[in-house]
Design an enzyme around this catalytic site. Sequence first.
Site, PDB file in Angstrom:
ATOM      1  N   LYS A  10       0.811  -1.219   0.000  1.00 17.40           N
ATOM      2  CA  LYS A  10       0.000   0.000   0.000  1.00 17.40           C
ATOM      3  C   LYS A  10       0.851   1.279   0.000  1.00 17.40           C
ATOM      4  O   LYS A  10       2.057   1.233   0.262  1.00 17.40           O
ATOM      5  CB  LYS A  10      -0.930  -0.014   1.209  1.00 17.40           C
ATOM      6  CG  LYS A  10      -1.994  -1.107   1.146  1.00 17.40           C
ATOM      7  CD  LYS A  10      -2.903  -1.032   2.356  1.00 17.40           C
ATOM      8  CE  LYS A  10      -4.030  -2.040   2.272  1.00 17.40           C
ATOM      9  NZ  LYS A  10      -4.951  -1.901   3.418  1.00 17.40           N
ATOM     10  N   TYR A  50     -12.289  -2.433  -4.708  1.00 18.55           N
ATOM     11  CA  TYR A  50     -12.906  -2.588  -3.386  1.00 18.55           C
ATOM     12  C   TYR A  50     -14.431  -2.508  -3.444  1.00 18.55           C
ATOM     13  O   TYR A  50     -15.078  -2.241  -2.423  1.00 18.55           O
ATOM     14  CB  TYR A  50     -12.363  -1.536  -2.413  1.00 18.55           C
ATOM     15  CG  TYR A  50     -10.936  -1.821  -1.990  1.00 18.55           C
ATOM     16  CD1 TYR A  50     -10.648  -2.853  -1.100  1.00 18.55           C
ATOM     17  CD2 TYR A  50      -9.880  -1.066  -2.472  1.00 18.55           C
ATOM     18  CE1 TYR A  50      -9.351  -3.128  -0.702  1.00 18.55           C
ATOM     19  CE2 TYR A  50      -8.567  -1.329  -2.082  1.00 18.55           C
ATOM     20  CZ  TYR A  50      -8.317  -2.359  -1.194  1.00 18.55           C
ATOM     21  OH  TYR A  50      -7.025  -2.624  -0.807  1.00 18.55           O
ATOM     22  N   ASN A 113      -2.051   0.202   6.760  1.00 13.17           N
ATOM     23  CA  ASN A 113      -1.539  -1.012   7.376  1.00 13.17           C
ATOM     24  C   ASN A 113      -0.597  -1.802   6.474  1.00 13.17           C
ATOM     25  O   ASN A 113      -0.459  -3.008   6.592  1.00 13.17           O
ATOM     26  CB  ASN A 113      -2.685  -1.890   7.893  1.00 13.17           C
ATOM     27  CG  ASN A 113      -3.605  -2.369   6.795  1.00 13.17           C
ATOM     28  OD1 ASN A 113      -3.360  -2.173   5.605  1.00 13.17           O
ATOM     29  ND2 ASN A 113      -4.690  -3.011   7.181  1.00 13.17           N
ATOM     30  N   HIS A 116      -2.235  -5.333   1.497  1.00 13.21           N
ATOM     31  CA  HIS A 116      -3.526  -5.999   1.272  1.00 13.21           C
ATOM     32  C   HIS A 116      -3.195  -7.420   0.852  1.00 13.21           C
ATOM     33  O   HIS A 116      -2.204  -7.662   0.177  1.00 13.21           O
ATOM     34  CB  HIS A 116      -4.294  -5.306   0.130  1.00 13.21           C
ATOM     35  CG  HIS A 116      -5.400  -6.159  -0.436  1.00 13.21           C
ATOM     36  ND1 HIS A 116      -6.675  -6.132   0.070  1.00 13.21           N
ATOM     37  CD2 HIS A 116      -5.405  -7.084  -1.422  1.00 13.21           C
ATOM     38  CE1 HIS A 116      -7.431  -6.992  -0.610  1.00 13.21           C
ATOM     39  NE2 HIS A 116      -6.683  -7.580  -1.517  1.00 13.21           N
ATOM     40  N   GLU A 127      -9.269 -11.048  -7.825  1.00 12.98           N
ATOM     41  CA  GLU A 127      -8.374  -9.901  -7.622  1.00 12.98           C
ATOM     42  C   GLU A 127      -7.190  -9.936  -8.587  1.00 12.98           C
ATOM     43  O   GLU A 127      -6.790  -8.897  -9.115  1.00 12.98           O
ATOM     44  CB  GLU A 127      -7.888  -9.865  -6.174  1.00 12.98           C
ATOM     45  CG  GLU A 127      -9.005  -9.534  -5.197  1.00 12.98           C
ATOM     46  CD  GLU A 127      -8.550  -9.506  -3.754  1.00 12.98           C
ATOM     47  OE1 GLU A 127      -7.387  -9.883  -3.451  1.00 12.98           O
ATOM     48  OE2 GLU A 127      -9.350  -9.082  -2.902  1.00 12.98           O
TER      49      GLU A 127
END
Length: 138
Positions: A10, A50, A113, A116, A127
């Site tokens: 990320k 998403y 965080n 993913h 995905e």
Amino acid sequence: MAERTLAIIKPDAVAKHAIGDITHRYEEAGLSPKAMRMMCLSKTCAEGFYAVHRERPFFNDLTTYMSSGPVVVVVLEGADAVKKNRDLMGATDPKNAEAGTIRAVHGASIEANAVHGSDSVENAQIEIRYFFAESELR
């Protein structure tokens, strides 16, 4: 039998120059990168990826964040790749992540965080196809 999963490094982890450490962790755990690309997600691209969370209160913040800077999208392959990657990542909230996991080391918050990872083999297939053509996966 080898399976594939999708990982995304990320924007926060890219900005902290953690790409090398994170990809090293994948390889050390027996997950081989089969395709990798650095890219900037548009807001529309992030919203599409998403879409399953569209009705959740965090959707706008998540997609804004994911389109805020470059990410590295990686297809990982190995035995039990989905579970192995989930274990490597640690809990969604870095404060609750087990010591030594990617999120414990590189994550700053529930949103920022670091990574993913696909949550199932079925979602991994969806995905992966979102970012990579079959011809890019050998």
